[in-house]
Write an enzyme that holds these catalytic residues in place. Structure first.
Site, PDB file in Angstrom:
ATOM      1  N   ASP A  93     -11.986  -2.383  19.291  1.00 45.90           N
ATOM      2  CA  ASP A  93     -10.739  -2.146  18.600  1.00 45.90           C
ATOM      3  C   ASP A  93      -9.660  -2.029  19.998  1.00 45.90           C
ATOM      4  O   ASP A  93      -9.302  -1.352  19.895  1.00 45.90           O
ATOM      5  CB  ASP A  93     -10.821  -0.289  18.413  1.00 45.90           C
ATOM      6  CG  ASP A  93     -10.030   0.047  17.843  1.00 45.90           C
ATOM      7  OD1 ASP A  93      -9.160  -0.367  17.477  1.00 45.90           O
ATOM      8  OD2 ASP A  93     -10.058   1.620  18.290  1.00 45.90           O
TER       9      ASP A  93
ATOM     10  N   HIS B 113      -9.750   2.403  25.758  1.00 51.43           N
ATOM     11  CA  HIS B 113      -9.423   1.904  25.376  1.00 51.43           C
ATOM     12  C   HIS B 113      -8.062   2.298  24.743  1.00 51.43           C
ATOM     13  O   HIS B 113      -7.234   1.621  23.831  1.00 51.43           O
ATOM     14  CB  HIS B 113      -9.627   0.670  24.369  1.00 51.43           C
ATOM     15  CG  HIS B 113     -10.609   1.053  22.809  1.00 51.43           C
ATOM     16  ND1 HIS B 113     -12.308   0.953  22.892  1.00 51.43           N
ATOM     17  CD2 HIS B 113      -9.725   1.925  22.351  1.00 51.43           C
ATOM     18  CE1 HIS B 113     -12.167   1.176  21.364  1.00 51.43           C
ATOM     19  NE2 HIS B 113     -10.647   1.709  21.088  1.00 51.43           N
TER      20      HIS B 113
HETATM   21 ZN   LIG Z   1     -10.207   2.719  19.506  1.00 55.37          ZN
END
Ligand SMILES: [Zn+2]
Length: 1035
Positions: A354, A567
Site C-alpha cells: 500500500d 506509509h
Molecule cells: Zn496502508
C-alpha cells in the site's frame, strides 16, 4: 410429463438473489431463518472512560445500567459494557451468537481474555470494550473527510441468538452459484449450469422445513465438485488484514485494532486448519506482545504451526520514496531481528502492498538484507499508464533484481467472491510465463481481516470447473511455485516503480519530513560518535572515561524514527492527531544532540562525520571570549583548515559569530553573485572581505510574495574558465511560484498535472523571508528561508531556469541516484511531472551543470532545463491544519564545471545536510588511538577512504557483539572502483556481511582484502556501481 418453462436468465438470477437477500422478503426468505430464536440479555451495564485502559482497570470503575438506543461519545473515548448473558436451557449444546451493534469498533472479553469469536457457554458475564470510532476513524462518510468531533455512536443491537449453520451454508451455496451464473460470460456453459443448479436448489428448499435442506446441499455439492483440468490457473489465497499503523486513527488505536483483528483470525485458525494468514510489521507484533499476552501466546502457537505467517521483514510498512538508504536497511534489521528472536523466522519477501511508489534502490536494499522477493499492488492505482506486468523481475540501479508480484486482483482485501477470482485471472498480464497469482483476502486498511464467509466461499471454489483453482497458502508457497515454474521466461523492469498518483506526498507535512531528514542524519552521526567513544574506552581502559555504547537507547530512537516512516505518516496522509509525532522528533533531536555532550570537561572541537575533507564556514551560536577557540581535531576524515580569523557580528541580520576559513578553495568555478535592487523589496548587506580571495555575501530579504512576478534575486553565475551562464538570462532564478492545488479526490496525497498551468497570488496572510548567503570557499549559494504559511490548496515551489541542454535530470535517492527525463515525450515521461528526490537534483550537459541542494525537501520537477523544488502544500483533508504555520528550510544553487561526480555535487549535498559540528569534547592530553602506534597527531579519523567515489554510510557497533564494529560502504558515483579503507585500529578479523549483519551467501563473490599494518588496518574492496557493502570489523 412435466412442462418445464423456458429458463429466463434475469428472472432466475434475481430469484436467487432475493432468496438470500438481507434487504428484500426478509420475513420469509432463507436468510430470515439464519437465527432460529433470539433472546434478550439479562442486563447491560456501562462505564465510560476517556483513556484506552486495560479491562482490570476498567473493572474498578462504576458500571451503571444502560439500554439499547443510548448514544455514546465523544469521539475517541472508550466505553466498557458488562453484559449478563443467560442462555435458555433449550439452546444448550447449540451454536449461540451474541449480536452486538454499536456502529463502532469493539472487542469482546470473556473471562478476562479478548475473544472476539467464540462459543457462549451456559451462563456468562461478557465485557465489551467499545471504541468511539469506526473502522475508518471518525470522519464523516467519505474516507478523506476530516474528523467529525460531534459524532456519537448509538447502541442499536445487543441480544443473543440461536444460529442455524445449515442455513448459513445454504446461503453461501446459493450466493456462489448465483455469482458464477452472473459473472461467467454467456459463451461459457458453466454459467448456465450454475443457473440451472441454483434454480433447482431453490425449488427444492421449503424454508420452514429443515428436512428439505439436505437435498439442496447435495445439488450444490455436485456442481462444486466438478473439477478443473491440469492447465487451470491457481490462486494462492492468503488471509490478510492490512492494518495501517496510523492513518485516520492514532498509533494507540492501532494497538487495539491489532487485538480486535488478530483475536478473530486466531479463532478461525482453530476451526480451519488449512487457513493461513500473512501478517507484516514487526512493530504491531511487538505491541500485541506487550499488551495482550493471551493473543500473543496463541500467535506464537499458530506461527509454529505455519498458519500465522510473519511476512515482510520490516519494522513497519514504510514509505517507499522518502526514507534514507540507511533507514531502509534498519527497517529490515529491526524487523527481521524481531521475527528471528520471537519465532526463529527470517522473512523471505518484502511486503509493501500500500505504499506510494517504490524507489529504484529497493531491489538492492532487499538483497542486502537477505530478501529476494517483493509483493505490492499499489501500482494498479496509476492514473495514466497501465504497468505491463504482474510477475516479473525488478532490477534496481545497481543491477540487483528481485522476483516481484502484484496480485492481479488489484487489492489486498478480497472477500473470496467469484468476480474477484475472475478479475484476478483476466487482469493477469504474464499469462504463458506463469500460471499462478496471489489472492489476498480479508478486510483491510482499518484492519478486521478475514471472516468465516470468505473461507466458506473459497472452500466451495477450490477446484470448481470454469474458475481458477484456489489454494489456501502462504506467500512462501506462492513465490516458491513461481520460482519452480520457468523463471527465465519472466520479463524484467529496470528502475523505479513510479506510482502515477499521490505525488503530493513528497511535500505534504513539511515539518515531519524536515525532522525525518534531520533525525536520520543525527542518528547516524550519533552512532559514529558513540562507536568512537567506545573505541577510546576499550583501548584506553581508563575508569574516568568509562563508556558504555548506548545500544538500548539507540535501538529505541531508531525504532521510533522507523515507526514514523510508516506509509501514511511520513507521506503526510494521516489525520491531525497523528501529526503529534512532530514533538517526538524535537525531543529526539535534543536527545541526539545531548548524546554528543556527555562530559563536563569541555573544549569546543570540530567534528566532521563525513569521510571526506571539507572546508566550511562554521557558525558558533554562543561565543564566550573566556572560552578557548575551537581546535582542529580530525575525528573522522576532517581536513578542515580552520583558523580563527574573524569574530564579528553582522549587525541585526546575523546574530551568530562566524569563523571564516582562511585557506580558500581556489578551484574554478568561482561564483559571483550580482544583486538587482529593483526586483523587489530587498534590503542588502554585502561584506567583501580579504580582497579577491574571500568574498562573503549576506543578503536579507523580506517582503510579500507575488506569484510569478515575484523575484527575490536575479543571480548570474559566471565562470572565468568557460562562457556559460548557468541561469537563463530571460528568466530570473530563485523565483517563487504559487500554483492552484486542487486534486481530484485524495487531498493530502495528490497533485494533478494541471496545477502546472495555473499561477496564483499569495494571500496577505502568508509571507516569506530569505537570507541569501555565499560563504567563503563554498561552491554554492545558499537560501535560508522562512515562510509563514496560511494558504488553502496552494502549492509553493521555487524555480531555477538553467541554460543546461540535456535529456535527463539526475536525482539523489536512498544510496545512489536516478536519472529521469527532462522532457514530456511520452505518457510515461509526462506522468512523472512531480518526482521524489532527496538531498540534490542535477541538470548537466557535457562540461557543466547546475545542481539544487536542499536540507529537508523531497519533491522536484524538471522539464526543458527548468528545475523546480517543491516547498509547501496546503491540503485540508484528512488533516485540516496540514502545514499551516511557520516553516524554516534551506536550499542551495550549485553551478558546476564537469559532471556532477567531478564537481563534487554529492559531497556538497552531504556537507549541506551534515554541517561540520562544533562539539564540546573533553580536553584529553593524549589521544588513545594515536598512542596505539606511538603517533602524536590528535583526532585522526577512525576510518579514512582513498576515494571520493565511496561513502561510509554507517559506522556502528554490531548487534550481536560488543567487540565488532559494522562499517557500511556505498559506491556513490555509479561506476566501479577499488577503494581502500584505512583505520588506525588493528582489526583481528574483517568479514563481509549483509545489512542484517549476518553472513549471506550472495556476498561470497565480493572481492576484498584485509591486512594489518604498522599503522592499523587496511581494507581494499572492489565495488561496482552503487554497490552497498557491509563489513564486520572485529577488534
Ligand atoms: Zn496502508
Amino acid at each position: 410429463m412435466d412442462h418445464v418453462p423456458f429458463k429466463h436468465k434475469r428472472t432466475t438470477l434475481e430469484r436467487a438473489e432475493k432468496f438470500i437477500s438481507p434487504h428484500y422478503f426478509t420475513d420469509i426468505n432463507l436468510r430470515s431463518r439464519l437465527y432460529r430464536e433470539r433472546a434478550s440479555l439479562t442486563s447491560i451495564k456501562h462505564c465510560a472512560v476517556q483513556d484506552r485502559i486495560s479491562l482490570n482497570k476498567a473493572l474498578q470503575g462504576q458500571f451503571k445500567t444502560t439500554s439499547i438506543g443510548q448514544a455514546f461519545g465523544p469521539v475517541w473515548s472508550t466505553h466498557w459494557f458488562e453484559l449478563e448473558v443467560n442462555i435458555p436451557v433449550s439452546w444448550q449444546g447449540q451454536e449461540v451468537h451474541l449480536l452486538w451493534d454499536s456502529g463502532s469498533e469493539a472487542l469482546v472479553w470473556v473471562q478476562g481474555q479478548p475473544v472476539q469469536v467464540g462459543t457462549l457457554c451456559s451462563f456468562h458475564v461478557v465485557h465489551i470494550e467499545m471504541a468511539c470510532n469506526h473502522l475508518f476513524g471518525v470522519g464523516n462518510l467519505a474516507l478523506v473527510k476530516p474528523e467529525d468531533d460531534q459524532r456519537t455512536f448509538t447502541l442499536k443491537q445487543a441480544e443473543i441468538a440461536l444460529f442455524d449453520r445449515d442455513v448459513y451454508d445454504l446461503i453461501l451455496d446459493v450466493e456462489t452459484l448465483h455469482d458464477i451464473a452472473k459473472e461467467l460470460p454467456e459463451t461459457n456453459q458453466r454459467s448456465f449450469q450454475a443457473l440451472f443448479t441454483v434454480n433447482e436448489m431453490i425449488n427444492q428448499i421449503e424454508v420452514q422445513d429443515r428436512s428439505t435442506y439436505k437435498r439442496a446441499q447435495e445439488i450444490a455439492q455436485e456442481f462444486f465438485l466438478q473439477r478443473n483440468g491440469d492447465s487451470q490457473h491457481t490462486l494462492f489465497a492468503m488471509g490478510h488484514a492490512h492494518i495501517d499503523t496510523a492513518w485516520l486513527w492514532p498509533y494507540d488505536e492501532t494497538k487495539r485494532k491489532c487485538a480486535r483483528s488478530w483475536s478473530c483470525t486466531l479463532r478461525l485458525m482453530e476451526k480451519y486448519p488449512e487457513f493461513t494468514f500473512v501478517c507484516s510489521q514487526a512493530q504491531q507484533f511487538a505491541w500485541v506482545k506487550q499488551l495482550y499476552p493471551s493473543i500473543w501466546s496463541d500467535i506464537c502457537k499458530f506461527v509454529r504451526m505455519g498458519q500465522f505467517v510473519p511476512v515482510g521483514g520490516t519494522w513497519v510498512e514504510m514509505d517507499g520514496n522518502i526514507p534514507s538508504g540507511e533507514a531502509c536497511i534498519r527497517q529490515f534489521l529491526y524487523g527481521q531481528k524481531f521475527f528471528q528472536e520471537e519465532f526463529g523466522i527470517k522473512c523471505r519477501e518484502f511486503w509493501l502492498p500500500d505504499t506510494f511508489g517504490y524507489s529504484a534502490q529497493f531491489p538492492q536494499i532487499m538483497r542486502h538484507c537477505g530478501v529476494s522477493r517483493f509483493l505490492t499492488q499499489k501500482l494498479s492505482w496509476s492514473l495514466v499508464n497501465k504497468f505491463p506486468h504482474h510477475t516479473f523481475y525488478w532490477e534496481g540501479i545497481d543491477g540487483s533484481s528481485v522476483l516481484t508480484h502484484f496480485p492481479p486482483g488489484d487489492s489486498y482485501e478480497m472477500k473470496g467472491k467469484v468476480h474477484e477470482l475472475l478479475k484476478t485471472i483476466h487482469n493477469f498480464r504474464d499469462k504463458g510465463r506463469s500460471n499462478c497469482s496471489a489472492f489476498l483476502f480479508g478486510y483491510g486498511d482499518g484492519g478486521h481481516g478475514p471472516r468465516e464467509d470468505m473461507l466458506g466461499r473459497l472452500e466451495r471454489l477450490k477446484d470448481c470447473d470454469g474458475l481458477p483453482k484456489v489454494k489456501l497458502a502462504s506467500s512462501d508457497a506462492f513465490f516458491s511455485t513461481v520460482e519452480s515454474e520457468q523463471p527465465s521466461r519472466l520479463c524484467r523492469w529496470r528502475g523505479e516503480l513510479y506510482l502515477e498518483l499521490h505525488n503530493g506526498t513528497y511535500t505534504t507535512w513539511a515539518k515531519v519530513k524536515k525532522y525525518n531528514r534531520l533525525c536520520e542524519i543525527l542518528l547516524q552521526e550519533t552512532e559514529l560518535l558513540c562507536t568512537m567513544a567506545w573505541v577510546h574506552r576499550s583501548l584506553l581502559k581508563s575508569d574516568s572515561l568509562d563508556y558504555c555504547y548506548p545500544r538500548t537507547k539507540l535501538d529505541a530512537l531508531w525504532k521510533l524514527l522507523l515507526l514514523n516512516q510508516f506509509h501514511d505518516v511520513l507521506p503526510g496522509s494521516s489525520i491531525n492527531m497523528v501529526r503529534a509525532c512532530v514533538p517526538y522528533y524535537c525531543s529526539r533531536e535534543q536527545q541526539g544532540t545531548s548524546t554528543e555532550r556527555h562530559s563536563p570537561d569541555l573544549e569546543p572541537c570540530l567534528v566532521n562525520t563525513q569521510p571526506f575533507a571539507r572546508r566550511e564556514v562554521v557558525k558558533l551560536a554562543h561565543l564566550d571570549s573566556a572560552r578557548p577557540s575551537p581546535k582542529r581535531r580530525k575525528l573522522s576524515g576532517a581536513d578542515a583548515d580552520l583558523e580563527e580569523d574573524c569574530n564579528e557580528t553582522h549587525g541585526e541580520f546575523l546574530k551568530e559569530i562566524m569563523i571564516y576559513l582562511r585557506h580558500l578553495n581556489n578551484h574554478k568555478p568561482r561564483l559571483v553573485l550580482s544583486l538587482q535592487e529593483d526586483t523587489g523589496p530587498i534590503k542588502g548587506m554585502v561584506c567583501e572581505r580579504y580582497n579577491f580571495y574571500l568574498s562573503s555575501v549576506l543578503v536579507f530579504c523580506a517582503g510579500s510574495l507575488h506569484a510569478r512576478s515575484m523575484c527575490v534575486i536575479e543571480s548570474y553565475f559566471l565562470c572565468t574558465s568557460w562562457s556559460n551562464e548557468a541561469i537563463d538570462s530571460e528568466h530570473p532564478a530563485n523565483q517563487f511560484l504559487l500554483y492552484d492545488d486542487v486534486p481530484l479526490y485524495w487531498d493530502a496525497w495528490d497533485v494533478m498535472d494541471y496545477h502546472l498551468e495555473t499561477s496564483l497570488q499569495i494571500s496577505d496572510k502568508s509571507y516569506l523571508q530569505q537570507k541569501i548567503i555565499l560563504e567563503a570557499g563554498s561552491p554554492f549559494v545558499r537560501f535560508d528561508t522562512e515562510v509563514t504559511w496560511h494558504e488553502n490548496r496552494k502549492f509553493l515551489k521555487v524555480e531555477f531556469p538553467t541554460t543546461v541542454h540535456t535529456m535527463e535530470c539526475a536525482y539523489d535517492i536512498q544510496s545512489g541516484f536516478l536519472r529521469r527525463p527532462n522532457h514530456f515525450n511520452t505518457s510515461w515521461d509526462s506522468a512523472r511531472f512531480e518526482v521524489c528526490g532527496h538531498k540534490w537534483a542535477d541538470l548537466s550537459e557535457h562540461g557543466f551543470g547546475v545542481a539544487v541542494l536542499n536540507n529537508s525537501k523531497y519533491g522536484y520537477s524538471a522539464v526543458d532545463g527548468i528545475l523546480r523544488l517543491s516547498l509547501l502544500r496546503s491540503p485540508k483533508t484528512p488533516d485540516f491544519k496540514a502545514d499551516m504555520g511557520v516553516h524554516t528550510f534551506s536550499y542551495a544553487l550549485m553551478p558546476h564545471k564537469g559532471s556532477l561526480q567531478e564537481a563534487g555535487v554529492i559531497q556538497a549535498a552531504h556537507s549541506f545536510n551534515c554541517p561540520l559540528r562544533v562539539v564540546d569534547l573533553p580536553s584529553s592530553p593524549s589521544d588513545p588511538i594515536a598512542s596505539q602506534d606511538g603517533g602524536s597527531d590528535i583526532g585522526r579519523s577512525l576510518f579514512e577512504l582513498d576515494t571520493a567515489k565511496v561513502l561510509v554510510q554507517a559506522v556502528k557497533m554490531a548487534e550481536d557483539s560488543s567487540q565488532t564494529i559494522i562499517v557500511r560502504l556505498n559506491e556513490l558515483f555509479g561506476g566501479s572502483v577499488v577503494a581502500t579503507l584505512t583505520s588506525r585500529l588493528r582489526f583481528q578479523k574483517v568479514q563481509v556481511c549483509d545489512g542484517l549483519e549476518d553472513f549471506n551467501s550472495e556476498d561470497r563473490d565480493i572481492d576484498f582484502h584485509h591486512k594489518t599494518t604498522e599503522r592499523g588496518s587496511e581494507i581494499t574492496v572492489k565495488m561496482s556501481a552503487f554497490q552497498i557493502i557491509s563489513l564486520r570489523c572485529c577488534i
